[in-house]
Write a protein that holds these residues in place. Structure first.
Motif, mmCIF file in Angstrom:
data_model
loop_
_atom_site.group_PDB
_atom_site.id
_atom_site.type_symbol
_atom_site.label_atom_id
_atom_site.label_comp_id
_atom_site.label_asym_id
_atom_site.label_seq_id
_atom_site.Cartn_x
_atom_site.Cartn_y
_atom_site.Cartn_z
ATOM 1 N N SER A 26 0.850 -1.183 0.000
ATOM 2 C CA SER A 26 0.000 0.000 0.000
ATOM 3 C C SER A 26 0.888 1.236 0.000
ATOM 4 O O SER A 26 2.103 1.156 0.203
ATOM 5 C CB SER A 26 -0.946 0.006 1.211
ATOM 6 N N ILE A 27 0.274 2.394 -0.218
ATOM 7 C CA ILE A 27 0.971 3.669 -0.270
ATOM 8 C C ILE A 27 0.338 4.613 0.743
ATOM 9 O O ILE A 27 -0.883 4.601 0.950
ATOM 10 C CB ILE A 27 0.874 4.301 -1.675
ATOM 11 N N SER A 28 1.137 5.424 1.369
ATOM 12 C CA SER A 28 0.628 6.513 2.199
ATOM 13 C C SER A 28 1.468 7.753 1.929
ATOM 14 O O SER A 28 2.601 7.673 1.453
ATOM 15 C CB SER A 28 0.653 6.145 3.687
ATOM 16 N N PHE A 29 0.880 8.917 2.231
ATOM 17 C CA PHE A 29 1.574 10.189 2.063
ATOM 18 C C PHE A 29 1.809 10.831 3.420
ATOM 19 O O PHE A 29 0.915 10.817 4.283
ATOM 20 C CB PHE A 29 0.752 11.167 1.214
ATOM 21 N N GLN A 30 2.971 11.405 3.602
ATOM 22 C CA GLN A 30 3.227 12.293 4.731
ATOM 23 C C GLN A 30 3.327 13.694 4.146
ATOM 24 O O GLN A 30 4.314 14.054 3.500
ATOM 25 C CB GLN A 30 4.507 11.891 5.459
ATOM 26 N N ILE B 274 5.857 26.079 0.292
ATOM 27 C CA ILE B 274 6.227 24.917 -0.517
ATOM 28 C C ILE B 274 6.101 23.700 0.386
ATOM 29 O O ILE B 274 6.716 23.632 1.450
ATOM 30 C CB ILE B 274 7.659 25.049 -1.059
ATOM 31 N N VAL B 275 5.288 22.744 -0.033
ATOM 32 C CA VAL B 275 4.948 21.595 0.812
ATOM 33 C C VAL B 275 5.721 20.367 0.338
ATOM 34 O O VAL B 275 5.634 19.976 -0.834
ATOM 35 C CB VAL B 275 3.430 21.314 0.769
ATOM 36 N N THR B 276 6.454 19.771 1.248
ATOM 37 C CA THR B 276 7.179 18.539 0.935
ATOM 38 C C THR B 276 6.305 17.338 1.276
ATOM 39 O O THR B 276 5.773 17.234 2.384
ATOM 40 C CB THR B 276 8.491 18.456 1.722
ATOM 41 N N VAL B 277 6.165 16.447 0.317
ATOM 42 C CA VAL B 277 5.373 15.230 0.505
ATOM 43 C C VAL B 277 6.299 14.024 0.418
ATOM 44 O O VAL B 277 7.037 13.860 -0.563
ATOM 45 C CB VAL B 277 4.268 15.106 -0.552
ATOM 46 N N LYS B 278 6.260 13.201 1.447
ATOM 47 C CA LYS B 278 6.997 11.934 1.421
ATOM 48 C C LYS B 278 6.039 10.830 1.015
ATOM 49 O O LYS B 278 4.960 10.676 1.606
ATOM 50 C CB LYS B 278 7.603 11.621 2.780
ATOM 51 N N VAL B 279 6.422 10.081 0.003
ATOM 52 C CA VAL B 279 5.618 8.952 -0.456
ATOM 53 C C VAL B 279 6.145 7.702 0.236
ATOM 54 O O VAL B 279 7.303 7.313 0.041
ATOM 55 C CB VAL B 279 5.691 8.798 -1.979
ATOM 56 N N VAL B 280 5.311 7.109 1.070
ATOM 57 C CA VAL B 280 5.726 5.958 1.870
ATOM 58 C C VAL B 280 5.133 4.685 1.268
ATOM 59 O O VAL B 280 3.916 4.577 1.089
ATOM 60 C CB VAL B 280 5.269 6.109 3.330
ATOM 61 N N LEU B 281 5.995 3.737 0.982
ATOM 62 C CA LEU B 281 5.558 2.449 0.451
ATOM 63 C C LEU B 281 5.550 1.431 1.576
ATOM 64 O O LEU B 281 6.554 1.242 2.267
ATOM 65 C CB LEU B 281 6.486 1.991 -0.669
ATOM 66 N N ASN B 282 4.421 0.798 1.762
ATOM 67 C CA ASN B 282 4.264 -0.175 2.837
ATOM 68 C C ASN B 282 4.173 -1.573 2.224
ATOM 69 O O ASN B 282 3.335 -1.825 1.353
ATOM 70 C CB ASN B 282 2.994 0.126 3.640
ATOM 71 N N SER B 283 5.024 -2.471 2.666
ATOM 72 C CA SER B 283 5.048 -3.807 2.082
ATOM 73 C C SER B 283 5.528 -4.820 3.106
ATOM 74 O O SER B 283 6.429 -4.545 3.903
ATOM 75 C CB SER B 283 5.965 -3.831 0.857
ATOM 76 N N GLU B 284 4.909 -5.998 3.068
ATOM 77 C CA GLU B 284 5.359 -7.090 3.924
ATOM 78 C C GLU B 284 6.524 -7.835 3.273
ATOM 79 O O GLU B 284 7.175 -8.648 3.927
ATOM 80 C CB GLU B 284 4.194 -8.055 4.169
ATOM 81 N N ASN B 285 6.741 -7.550 1.992
ATOM 82 C CA ASN B 285 7.813 -8.216 1.255
ATOM 83 C C ASN B 285 8.860 -7.184 0.822
ATOM 84 O O ASN B 285 8.723 -5.988 1.081
ATOM 85 C CB ASN B 285 7.236 -8.922 0.025
ATOM 86 N N GLU B 286 9.880 -7.660 0.160
ATOM 87 C CA GLU B 286 10.930 -6.770 -0.324
ATOM 88 C C GLU B 286 10.350 -5.776 -1.325
ATOM 89 O O GLU B 286 9.558 -6.133 -2.200
ATOM 90 C CB GLU B 286 12.036 -7.600 -0.987
ATOM 91 N N LEU B 287 10.740 -4.517 -1.194
ATOM 92 C CA LEU B 287 10.260 -3.489 -2.097
ATOM 93 C C LEU B 287 10.855 -3.701 -3.485
ATOM 94 O O LEU B 287 12.017 -4.083 -3.635
ATOM 95 C CB LEU B 287 10.638 -2.107 -1.591
ATOM 96 N N GLY B 288 10.060 -3.435 -4.495
ATOM 97 C CA GLY B 288 10.532 -3.545 -5.857
ATOM 98 C C GLY B 288 9.610 -2.818 -6.794
ATOM 99 O O GLY B 288 8.496 -2.437 -6.423
#
Length: 408
Positions: free
Chosen positions: A13-17, A32-46
């Motif tokens: 899944s994806i979430s934004f900060q 100017i707004v900084t957005v961090k894109v957070v990738l949530n995974s139970e497995n290795e990211l790819g």
């Protein structure tokens, strides 16, 4: 509000900060707004992540990142409005997760994109005066087989300026006494039948369709279109090249007649009148309150026509004629007279509005143009992950409106 359950079983899944974590993601144009894109995974990211920024003013920027890297993007907007940020996470050709949100900039300063016509009020008051001058031929026909222990039901027939008839349903409590009135307008679509949830033992209710044919149960889409004589599923652009031929030119004066008629019922308490609706119905609620000062309260969910082109079917139709500037000019001139952003400043009722922050049918920029024009007591509810739909907030808004009018 965010319900998030769609991601509960997902492996990725994806979430934004977003910026400093403000709950509603609202900032000033100077920021100017900084957005961090957070990738949530139970497995290795790819895979890869495509981040897309759209400022709803024709400026779109896309950037592709490797899923294994830290992803940050900067978002800004020099003029009041919203920027949509979306992320799509792919592994090869497979989309494994997506997310969309919007970030607002100086939204309290958003204004209509065009000027109000000088004769806006005169145009509508003239049509309503013509409607008032029609014969006293609004009919309320009993439907005894649909009565309940608490309520009586009637079908309402309202003749229009152009010789058609628009239909609705009136529910009246059987108990003795005087009652408030609740008027509901539907979203766009074919005619609807009696709304059983809109029958209260402590309030008169009116449900008004916009179509010139009565509801018929069990009818197919093809049968409805054949009987109506026009596409009753996609009609919001009929006659749109002129304010006098537009489909709603005949609708709003008929709604005016219905509002006037319902207030003549002897069961009405003469004081408490509220209107509500979603999308098309939200727009009709705003327009009704603007020209009927007796309206005390309004609840509008994702209202349409808050900007000149603030309705998806209208924007789609205009896009078909992008090479015809004369057509575009005629349509925009028509829609200036139907924009609730210009009607809103005339409202003195209490108004609650629900905005879907990722609604592409009736975008939040237009809704804020209308909301900012409201002169009375007002409230806006941000549904951060909502598109063009109804959430629990809509049911809560209707209940709150009813409680207010009934004194509960």
């Amino acid at each position: 509000m965010s319900y998030g359950i769609r991601d509960f079983y997902a492996e990725k899944s994806i979430s934004f900060q977003i910026g400093d974590g403000r709950e509603l993601a609202l900032f000033d144009c100077s920021e100017i707004v900084t957005v961090k894109v957070v990738l949530n995974s139970e497995n290795e990211l790819g895979g890869t992540v495509c981040v897309r920024l759209d400022d709803n003013a024709g400026n779109v920027r896309e950037q592709v990142f490797d899923a294994a890297e830290n992803i940050f993007v900067e978002v800004e907007r020099r003029e009041p409005g919203f920027v949509n940020i979306s992320a799509e996470w792919k592994s090869g050709d497979l989309v494994v997760a997506t997310l969309e949100r919007s970030i607002g900039f100086s939204v309290e300063k958003i204004q209509p994109c065009e000027a109000e016509p000088e004769d806006f009020e005169a145009f509508w008051n003239g049509l309503f005066a013509q409607a008032d001058a029609l014969p006293d031929d609004v009919r309320m026909i009993p439907v005894p087989d649909r009565e309940t222990e608490q309520t009586k039901l009637y079908e309402l027939h309202v003749p229009t300026l152009n010789g058609r008839t628009i239909y609705g349903y009136v529910s009246i409590p059987k108990a003795a006494g005087k009652f408030p009135i609740l008027i509901c307008y539907p979203g766009s679509g074919p005619a609807s039948g009696e709304q059983q949830w809109l029958r209260y033992e402590d309030a008169i209710t009116l449900f008004m369709n916009v179509h010139s044919y009565p509801y018929k149960a069990g009818e197919t889409q093809e049968e409805t279109i054949a009987r109506a004589g026009y596409d009753a599923f996609d009609y919001a652009t009929i006659g749109i090249e002129s304010r006098e031929t537009y489909v709603y030119h005949d609708v709003l004066p008929a709604m005016h007649r219905a509002v006037r008629f319902i207030q003549t019922l002897p069961e009405y308490d003469g004081e408490n009148l509220g209107v509500f609706g979603s999308s098309q119905g939200g727009w009709l609620s705003i327009m009704t309150a603007a020209f009927h000062p007796e309206v005390k309260a309004v609840c509008a969910n994702v209202p349409a026509f808050t900007q000149i082109d603030g309705f998806l079917s209208v924007r789609t139709e205009m896009a078909k004629h992008e090479d015809d500037p004369a057509y575009q000019k005629r349509v925009r001139e028509t829609l200036r007279y139907y924009s609730s952003a210009f009607a809103a400043k005339r409202i003195r009722a209490k108004v609650a509005v629900i905005v879907g922050r990722i609604d592409h049918v009736c975008p939040p920029t237009g809704i804020f143009a209308m909301f900012n024009a409201l002169a009375g007591k007002k409230k806006i509810c941000h549904e951060m992950d909502m598109r063009h739909e109804c959430r629990a907030s809509w049911s809560e808004g209707i209940q709150a409106l009813r409680n207010y009018l009934t004194g509960k």
